[in-house]
Design an enzyme around this catalytic site. Structure first.
Site, PDB file in Angstrom:
ATOM      1  N   HIS A  38      -9.639   6.032   2.547  1.00 27.49           N
ATOM      2  CA  HIS A  38      -8.355   5.468   2.110  1.00 27.49           C
ATOM      3  C   HIS A  38      -7.198   6.445   2.284  1.00 27.49           C
ATOM      4  CE1 HIS A  38      -9.709   1.661   0.106  1.00 27.49           C
ATOM      5  NE2 HIS A  38     -10.867   2.276   0.300  1.00 27.49           N
ATOM      6  N   ASP A  80       0.560   9.852   3.162  1.00 24.35           N
ATOM      7  CA  ASP A  80      -0.096   8.767   2.428  1.00 24.35           C
ATOM      8  C   ASP A  80      -1.005   8.038   3.405  1.00 24.35           C
ATOM      9  OD1 ASP A  80      -0.582   7.185   0.193  1.00 24.35           O
ATOM     10  OD2 ASP A  80       1.554   6.937  -0.260  1.00 24.35           O
TER      11      ASP A  80
HETATM   12  C1  GDG Z   1      -4.896   5.283  -2.169  1.00 17.30           C
HETATM   13  C2  GDG Z   1      -4.233   6.017  -1.005  1.00 17.30           C
HETATM   14  C3  GDG Z   1      -3.801   3.804   0.087  1.00 17.30           C
HETATM   15  C4  GDG Z   1       0.958   1.723  -9.398  1.00 17.30           C
HETATM   16  N1  GDG Z   1       1.509   1.835 -10.618  1.00 17.30           N
HETATM   17  C5  GDG Z   1       1.071   0.806 -11.310  1.00 17.30           C
HETATM   18  C6  GDG Z   1       0.232   0.066 -10.495  1.00 17.30           C
HETATM   19  N2  GDG Z   1       0.187   0.648  -9.333  1.00 17.30           N
HETATM   20  C7  GDG Z   1      -0.580   0.109  -8.193  1.00 17.30           C
HETATM   21  C8  GDG Z   1       0.354  -0.273  -7.084  1.00 17.30           C
HETATM   22  C9  GDG Z   1      -0.556  -0.153  -5.885  1.00 17.30           C
HETATM   23  C10 GDG Z   1      -1.509   0.957  -6.298  1.00 17.30           C
HETATM   24  O1  GDG Z   1      -1.431   1.108  -7.682  1.00 17.30           O
HETATM   25  C11 GDG Z   1      -1.115   2.281  -5.666  1.00 17.30           C
HETATM   26  O2  GDG Z   1      -1.527   2.236  -4.321  1.00 17.30           O
HETATM   27  P1  GDG Z   1      -0.933   3.196  -3.217  1.00 17.30           P
HETATM   28  O3  GDG Z   1      -1.425   2.726  -1.900  1.00 17.30           O
HETATM   29  O4  GDG Z   1       0.554   3.179  -3.303  1.00 17.30           O
HETATM   30  O5  GDG Z   1      -1.423   4.683  -3.548  1.00 17.30           O
HETATM   31  P2  GDG Z   1      -2.806   5.413  -4.062  1.00 17.30           P
HETATM   32  O6  GDG Z   1      -3.086   5.143  -5.477  1.00 17.30           O
HETATM   33  O7  GDG Z   1      -2.600   6.860  -3.746  1.00 17.30           O
HETATM   34  O8  GDG Z   1      -3.979   4.788  -3.160  1.00 17.30           O
HETATM   35  C12 GDG Z   1      -3.169   5.127  -0.361  1.00 17.30           C
HETATM   36  C13 GDG Z   1      -4.595   3.174  -1.035  1.00 17.30           C
HETATM   37  O9  GDG Z   1      -5.537   4.096  -1.604  1.00 17.30           O
HETATM   38  C14 GDG Z   1      -5.354   1.940  -0.558  1.00 17.30           C
HETATM   39  O10 GDG Z   1      -6.147   2.221   0.539  1.00 17.30           O
HETATM   40  O11 GDG Z   1      -2.768   2.923   0.450  1.00 17.30           O
HETATM   41  O12 GDG Z   1      -2.598   5.776   0.746  1.00 17.30           O
HETATM   42  O13 GDG Z   1      -3.661   7.254  -1.439  1.00 17.30           O
HETATM   43  O14 GDG Z   1      -1.283  -1.330  -5.677  1.00 17.30           O
HETATM   44  O15 GDG Z   1       0.863  -1.546  -7.306  1.00 17.30           O
HETATM   45  N3  GDG Z   1      -0.405  -1.042 -10.882  1.00 17.30           N
HETATM   46  C15 GDG Z   1      -0.190  -1.430 -12.153  1.00 17.30           C
HETATM   47  N4  GDG Z   1       0.625  -0.752 -13.026  1.00 17.30           N
HETATM   48  C16 GDG Z   1       1.281   0.357 -12.633  1.00 17.30           C
HETATM   49  O16 GDG Z   1       2.031   0.939 -13.418  1.00 17.30           O
HETATM   50  N5  GDG Z   1      -0.833  -2.520 -12.576  1.00 17.30           N
END
Ligand code: GDG
Length: 491
Positions: A168, A365
Site C-alpha cells: 500500500h 504517499d
Molecule cells: C495507506 C497508504 C494508501 C482519515 N481521517 C479520518 C478517516 N480517514 C480515512 C480517510 C482515508 C484513510 O483514512 C486514509 O487513507 P490515505 O490513503 O489517505 O492514507 P494512509 O492511512 O497513509 O493509507 C496510502 C492507502 O494505504 C490505501 O492503499 O492510499 O498511500 O499510506 O480513507 O478518509 N476516516 C474517518 N475519520 C477520520 O477522522 N472515519
C-alpha cells in the site's frame, strides 16, 4: 452488482475462498482512519470470505491466542501477538525501519537487528495461525509492509496455495532500498508470492530495477504489476450528498462567515507533508492575494503516538499552527483550524463537500485515498479544486489536479492562488475528467483485477515444498532462520 458481491461472486465462480491477511482487521462498525483498513473494508464489503490479522491484544496464558468470529457472512480470525516480539515487530522494524525507508526517509530509519528478528518471528506466528485455517483451494491476499515475508513463512509450512501481496505504500528505487541491512533477504522474500502488486508504475519500475540488480529469477511464477487502489465512488457520492445538509457540514459552512474552505485530512504522519503545507498556507496569506478569504481546516488524527518522530511532529505542528494563527488571525477569523479528532466517514464526506479546495501535499504517499474521496464528494454544479502533491501515487492517475512539489512552498502557495481564481467551467472540466478516472477504477475494480490476475492460469499452482494436505495437519517445523529463495540469509 456491489463490490462485495463481485468479489464474493468471483470466489464462488472460481470455487475458492478469498483469504485476506493484514496487520489489523477492520471489524464492522469500527471507525477506520487508515487507508488500508478503509480500502479493505470497502473491498470485502459484507461478503463471505476470511480476514485474518492481529487482534489488538498481546498473547497471555489467560485466553486462547486465536479468536474467530463471523459477521455479515465474513469470518474474522484475530491473532494475539507475542508480547516479547510485538514492540520490535510493530513499533520497531515495521514503523521505524520499513515505513520511513519506503517513504524515502533513510534519515529516519532506526535499524536494530533484534527488531528485524522479532518481525520475522511475528510473521511466523501469523503464518502458523493462517495455515490452521486454510483450505487447499483458498486464494490468499496479503497486505502491506508488515507482512512481506509471510508467503515465505507459509511456503516453509508447506502451503502451496496461490498467494498475492499488495504494497500500500511506495517502493523506493534500489539506491534507497540498498541502505537497508538485509535488503536482499527482505525483497527476495517477495518471490515466494505468485503475484506482487504496487500502487503505481513508478513503484513497479523501482521493483523491477531492484530485481534486475539483485534477485536472480529463481521463481518465474512470481509476477508483478501496478494496481492503483480505488475508492467506493458510488458510496462516497451518496454519503456526501446525504451529509451536505446535515448538522456537521451545515455548522461548518455557517461558521465560515462567507469565507471559502480549504481542507486537509491526513493521519498525523511525517510522510504527509503537514509542516510544509502549513508554511505554504502562510506564504499564501503573506502574498496578499485573496488573503483572508480562505479558512484552512486540517483534520489530523494522531497515529503511532509511541514513535518519537510522531511525537516531535505533533509538537512542531502545534507550534506552527499557533504561530501562524497568532500572526494572521483577526478577531472574527482564525486562518488555520487544526483538529486532531477523527470523524466518522459520513461527517468527513460532508466536510469534503463543503470545502472549495483540498490541500493534499504528502512528501510521499502510496496512493492517498483522501484525494479521491474529496473528488467524489464534490457537487457537479460547483466542484472544488484539488491541489495534489506530485509524490502522491494518485498524481499518476489525476494529472488534471493542480500538481505541486510539496517541498516548494512558493509553488503550493501559488497553486492556492490559482485555485482561488479558477473559473467554474475549468473546475468542472477538470473534475469530470478525474471522476471518469475514479469511476473506471473504483475499489471493486481494483480488487477484482488483482484477484483475477492472481487466479489466472499464467501462474499454475506451485508444487508444495512439503506435504500440504491439509495445511493444519502439516507437521513440518518452521525453519529456524528464513532464507530467500536464492539462499540469501536474513542475517
Ligand atoms: C495507506 C497508504 C494508501 C482519515 N481521517 C479520518 C478517516 N480517514 C480515512 C480517510 C482515508 C484513510 O483514512 C486514509 O487513507 P490515505 O490513503 O489517505 O492514507 P494512509 O492511512 O497513509 O493509507 C496510502 C492507502 O494505504 C490505501 O492503499 O492510499 O498511500 O499510506 O480513507 O478518509 N476516516 C474517518 N475519520 C477520520 O477522522 N472515519
Amino acid at each position: 452488482m456491489s463490490t462485495a458481491e463481485a468479489i464474493v461472486g468471483m470466489g464462488a465462480r472460481a470455487g475458492s475462498r478469498t483469504v485476506m491477511v493484514s496487520n489489523r482487521v477492520a471489524l464492522p462498525g469500527q471507525t477506520q482512519t487508515g487507508g488500508l483498513a478503509v480500502a479493505l473494508t470497502a473491498a470485502i464489503g459484507e461478503g463471505s470470505g476470511l480476514w485474518l490479522g492481529w487482534s489488538g491484544t498481546l498473547a497471555s496464558d489467560k485466553r486462547p491466542p486465536i479468536c474467530k468470529q463471523s459477521q455479515g457472512g465474513l469470518d474474522y480470525v484475530l491473532v494475539d501477538l507475542p508480547a516479547d516480539d510485538f514492540e520490535g515487530y510493530y513499533h520497531g522494524y515495521a514503523n521505524r525501519v520499513l515505513w520511513p525507508l519506503f517513504h524515502y526517509r533513510i534519515d529516519l530509519v532506526d535499524y536494530h537487528r533484534e527488531q528485524r528478528d522479532a518481525y520475522l518471528r511475528v510473521n511466523r506466528v501469523f503464518a502458523e495461525a493462517l495455515a490452521q485455517q486454510l483450505r487447499g483451494d483458498d486464494v490468499i491476499w496479503v497486505h502491506d509492509y508488515h507482512l512481506i515475508p509471510l508467503a515465505q513463512c507459509l511456503r516453509d509450512l508447506g502451503v502451496g496455495n496461490r498467494i498475492g501481496f499488495f504494497l500500500h505504500i511506495p517502493l523506493p528505487p534500489p539506491d534507497v532500498l540498498n541502505a537497508l541491512p538485509g535488503h536482499r533477504a527482505l525483497l527476495g522474500a517477495l518471490e515466494a508470492y505468485d503475484l506482487v502488486g504496487f500502487q503505481t508504475r513508478n513503484d513497479l519500475q523501482n521493483f523491477r530495477h531492484y530485481q534486475a540488480q539483485h534477485v536472480p529469477i529463481t521463481q518465474p511464477r512470481c509476477r508483478s504489476d501496478a494496481f492503483p487502489i480505488g475508492i467506493d465512488v458510488d458510496a462516497i457520492i451518496r454519503t456526501a450528498q446525504a451529509n451536505e445538509a446535515r448538522v456537521a457540514g451545515h455548522d461548518l459552512r455557517a461558521s465560515l462567515s462567507g469565507r471559502r474552505l480549504a481542507i486537509g485530512v491526513d493521519r498525523l504522519d511525517y510522510s504527509k507533508g503537514l509542516p510544509e503545507r502549513f508554511k505554504a498556507f502562510e506564504r499564501h496569506l503573506q502574498s496578499g492575494e485573496d488573503a483572508g478569504h480562505w479558512t484552512y481546516l486540517q483534520i489530523a488524527p494522531h497515529s503511532r503516538t509511541r514513535v518519537p518522530e510522531y511525537q516531535s511532529l505533533r509538537r512542531e505542528l502545534e507550534g506552527l499552527a499557533g504561530h501562524i494563527n497568532g500572526r494572521h488571525a483577526r478577531p472574527d477569523w482564525t486562518p488555520i483550524r487544526y483538529v486532531n479528532d477523527s470523524f466518522p466517514q459520513s461527517v468527513l464526506a460532508g466536510f469534503y463537500r463543503a470545502a472549495d479546495m483540498a490541500l493534499i501535499t504528502p512528501l510521499r504517499d502510496g496512493m492517498n485515498l483522501v484525494a479521491k474521496e474529496y473528488l467524489a464528494s464534490q457537487s457537479p454544479l460547483d466542484p472544488g479544486v484539488l491541489v495534489l502533491s506530485r509524490f502522491a501515487g494518485a498524481a499518476e492517475e489525476l494529472p488534471q489536479a493542480l500538481l505541486v512539489n510539496p517541498h516548494d512552498i512558493d509553488e503550493v502557495a501559488s497553486a492556492i492562488n490559482t485555485a482561488s481564481s479558477m473559473p467554474l467551467a475549468e473546475r468542472q472540466d477538470r473534475w469530470h475528467t478525474m471522476m471518469d478516472t475514479l469511476r473506471g477504477n473504483d475499489v471493486g475494480h481494483w480488487a477484482r483485477r488483482f484477484l483475477q490476475t492472481l487466479r489466472a492460469p499464467a501462474a499454475p499452482p506451485r508444487t508444495p515444498t512439503a506435504p500440504a494436505e491439509p495445511a493444519q495437519k502439516n507437521t513440518r517445523q518452521p525453519q529456524a532462520t528464513l532464507a530467500t529463495t536464492d539462499g540469501v540469509p536474513w542475517q
